[in-house]
Enzyme design. Structure first.
Site, PDB file in Angstrom:
ATOM      1  N   ASP A 144       0.838  -1.185   0.000  1.00  0.00           N
ATOM      2  CA  ASP A 144       0.000   0.000   0.000  1.00  0.00           C
ATOM      3  C   ASP A 144       0.877   1.240   0.000  1.00  0.00           C
ATOM      4  O   ASP A 144       2.001   1.238   0.527  1.00  0.00           O
ATOM      5  CB  ASP A 144      -0.906   0.022   1.233  1.00  0.00           C
ATOM      6  N   LYS A 145       0.381   2.314  -0.561  1.00  0.00           N
ATOM      7  CA  LYS A 145       1.158   3.551  -0.677  1.00  0.00           C
ATOM      8  C   LYS A 145       1.764   3.969   0.665  1.00  0.00           C
ATOM      9  O   LYS A 145       2.930   4.366   0.738  1.00  0.00           O
ATOM     10  CB  LYS A 145       0.263   4.666  -1.221  1.00  0.00           C
TER      11      LYS A 145
END
Length: 328
Positions: A144-145
């Site tokens: 995830d970012k």
């Protein structure tokens, strides 16, 4: 059932029962489109029922054949960007990096630039192979970012194929460190559930009773912080090591939340508020994302057969937060 007519940008599906909000009914009928996306398409007049335009996602759906006309998709053409990378390993076939929080793995709406792909295109230059006819690194798994940690990307076609096979077979060692509100119980265990799209919010994943995909996370509570409010209650916070046996979207975040121990700082699955001392520690540490770090990545090199294992400590925000939690 979704089908496509002769124009691949037009989707159609029949809604047999009315009475629910139109945007929700359409989201169920077109699972590849988010509810927000469908609301925008409705506003643009891109949705029709039995050939007639419809608008207003809050209106009630009525039975009929619905078509959604999608605008042409702009071709993805990521450009090299001179972004520093923490390279842990690199050869002619693959590269392993310690991805910082805040960097998306690849371009997507809202994160078109500044991604790992942009950085790798600049870093690798002409050494990249033509995967799919385009010179670009092979992203075979994602973080995830706002999750930091170890990632591997393919530089050659043969590495891309081999790494993809390893991840598909779950023949990869992956351990994450999470700082959680409370702690899962018991202190060591396995969480095995079905995970799929939430029926109430299609942007979220959720534990499902049926449907979805099997998801397995092994966890160990490594440390607890803050005395419980009462005997038998959970501590204020914990450090939890999670080892993935499968790799579903948001798996660790969903699984820990399902055990009543969501990851601190998680804007999506961190329901409920931590104790006041924990909130103060998060503020002092400057934590602005979920406290999750991909600490270990181990695999057999798909070309050379060498056993590789990489381990990195959590970055500064998580280290400072843990230090402050240890003082509770």
């Amino acid at each position: 059932m979704i089908s496509e007519d002769d124009d691949p940008t037009v989707l159609e599906a029949r809604i047999g029962v009315g009475g629910v909000r139109l945007d929700k009914a359409l989201a169920d009928a077109f699972p590849g489109l988010s509810r927000a996306r469908l609301q925008a398409l409705l506003a643009e007049g891109a949705v029709r029922r039995d050939g007639e335009p419809v608008a207003g996602g809050s209106a009630k759906a009525t039975p009929g054949l619905y078509t959604v006309t999608l605008p042409p998709v702009a071709p993805a053409d990521p450009q090299p960007e001179a972004i520093p990378l923490a390279v842990l390993f690199e050869d002619a076939d693959l590269i392993v990096v310690d991805k910082p929080a805040g960097m998306a793995a690849h371009p997507a709406p809202g994160s078109e630039t500044g991604t790992l792909v942009n950085a790798l295109l600049h870093h690798c230059g002409d050494s990249l192979s033509g995967i799919g006819g385009v010179a670009r690194p092979g992203i075979v798994h994602r973080l995830d970012k706002d999750t930091s940690g170890v990632m591997v990307a393919a530089k050659s076609d043969r590495a891309h194929v081999g790494l993809s096979a390893l991840f598909a077979a779950h023949d990869i060692e992956r351990t994450y460190i999470a700082l959680t509100r409370g702690a899962p119980s018991p202190a060591r265990g396995r969480i095995e559930t079905l995970i799929g799209r939430s029926s109430s919010d299609r942007k979220k994943m959720a534990v499902l009773r049926s449907g979805g995909r099997n998801a397995i996370t092994d966890y160990v509570v490594k440390a607890v912080f803050g005395a419980p409010a009462r005997p038998g209650a959970a501590p204020m916070a914990a450090r939890v090591a999670c080892t993935l046996q499968t790799g579903r979207t948001h798996q660790i975040r969903v699984h820990l939340a399902s055990r009543g121990a969501p990851i601190l700082g998680d804007p999506v699955y961190g329901s409920g508020s931590p104790a006041a001392p924990v909130r103060a520690a998060m503020t002092d540490a400057g934590l602005k994302r979920q406290a999750l770090h991909a600490a270990v990545l181990g695999f057999v090199h798909p070309v050379t057969g060498e056993a590789l294992r990489f381990e990195t400590p959590p970055p500064g925000d998580m280290r400072v937060l843990e230090q402050k939690l240890s003082q509770l």
